[in-house]
Design a protein around this motif. Structure first.
Motif: not given
Length: 388
Positions: A39-54
């Protein structure tokens, strides 16, 4: 990739993602941290780049936090990458939300030119305390901020002498210099411009509770002649053990640039001279107030003070006697019309009224200001978005 209350532009997000010197270590650290089902928390995801990579790296669930409207793009990005069912997008500051579960990994890049930026430290400390599982992973782990004396006559003349001291077209503008020399800038510093060996100003360990305010003094003994024009600052980022990057002058230029703080006047230095700089950053309201005090003493005569400057971003903004009086603790403020408009909107929000009802009320109470309901609605939307 954004914590700012005033968000990045879409071009800004693109610049951050295409900065390989920054993004590649982040991807490497994220890939190493995520285990199957994490389970990952992406703080300041912007347009979602790190969230998708996770998600692509095996995360079961990602909580993607972003206060900016760019989050609407992030939702479409998640759909386009077939992982929308794994990402929960939340438009808010991370300090204002609760999560239904703790997370295995927290990833963020909440810095500005240097890591002391708006609510960065408070957000990271809060997230670690409330959201991270025992033994969980934080990205980044640590930032080390460096400082050095810089010789850059061309930049100093461009920003702080011309036009203020050059009397362009015969107009004397020297009154401006007292303000512009108290403003720091993002400016790329070259290694050859460093007059001294850099020193660590402070280290931010994100695995501990951090105070937002930082103050430290660093002193250099000069070993070669030169002219100091300002103080340069940068940071080394440790994202995970053995993984990181730096925006130091001798490293490839990256999105952050360097911080440049000018001196009130350039100072000629001789071998043996001592330069002492006290750098202080205090979080006030939504951003930092920076102060830098510089004293130069002659090597041959330590009692001889060659320069003694006290500078602060507080002095970088013109303030009239009236505005200073209004900041006094004895000042008794009275509400103006804009305040009355805001009060009407806030009271209507408290009463549970719709934007349509609020707009109608504004046109009735302030007809000279809001000639149409459409104008009142536009104004009300701006304020209600801030407080709803």
């Amino acid at each position: 990739m954004s914590t700012s209350i005033q968000g990045y532009s879409i071009f800004g997000y693109g610049d951050m993602i295409t900065d390989r010197y920054r993004i590649d270590p982040y991807i490497q650290a994220l890939k190493a941290a995520i285990k199957p089902g994490a389970v990952v928390l992406d703080i300041g995801t912007g347009t979602g780049f790190f969230a998708v990579l996770a998600c692509q790296f095996g995360a079961r669930k990602v909580y993607a936090i972003e206060p900016d409207d760019a989050i609407s793009i992030a939702k479409q990005v998640a759909i386009d990458n077939h992982c929308a069912d794994k990402i929960e997008f939340i438009q808010a500051l991370s300090t204002q939300i609760d999560l239904p579960e703790q997370v295995d990994v927290i990833i963020s890049d909440l810095r500005g030119v240097i890591p002391l930026h708006q609510y960065h430290l408070a957000a990271i400390t809060d997230a670690r305390q409330r959201f991270l599982k025992p033994g969980g992973v934080q990205i980044p782990l640590q930032d080390t901020i460096w400082a050095a004396l810089v010789c850059d006559p061309e930049y100093y003349h461009k920003k702080y002498l011309s036009p203020w001291a050059d009397a362009p077209h015969g107009c004397i503008l020297t009154a401006n210099r007292q303000f512009v020399t108290n403003i720091w800038h993002r400016h790329r510093i070259e290694p050859a411009q460093l007059l001294v060996e850099p020193q660590v100003w402070t280290t931010l360990d994100y695995t501990t509770d951090l105070e937002p305010n930082v103050k430290a003094t660093r002193t250099w003994t000069i070993d070669r002649s030169g002219t100091v024009h300002g103080i340069g600052m940068w940071f080394d980022a440790l994202l995970a053990e053995g993984i990181g990057f730096s925006n130091a002058p001798d490293r490839p230029e990256c999105i952050y640039g360097n911080a440049w703080m000018p001196l009130t006047e350039p100072v000629d230095l001789a071998p043996g001279d001592r330069v002492s700089v006290t750098l202080q950053a205090n979080l006030i309201g939504e951003d930092y107030l920076w102060s830098w005090q510089t004293q130069v003493t002659a090597g041959a005569d330590p009692q001889h003070v060659k320069a003694d400057f006290k500078q602060s971003t507080f002095f970088g903004e013109p303030r009239s006697p009236q505005s200073l009086q209004q900041q006094s603790d004895s000042y008794v403020p009275t509400i103006n019309e804009s305040g009355k408009v805001a009060l009407t909107i806030l009271n209507s929000m408290t009463a549970g009224k719709s934007l349509g009802d609020i707009s109608q009320a504004l046109t009735q109470q302030f007809p000279h200001r809001f000639a149409t309901v459409a104008k009142a609605l536009s104004y009300a939307v701006g304020l209600t978005q801030k407080y709803s």
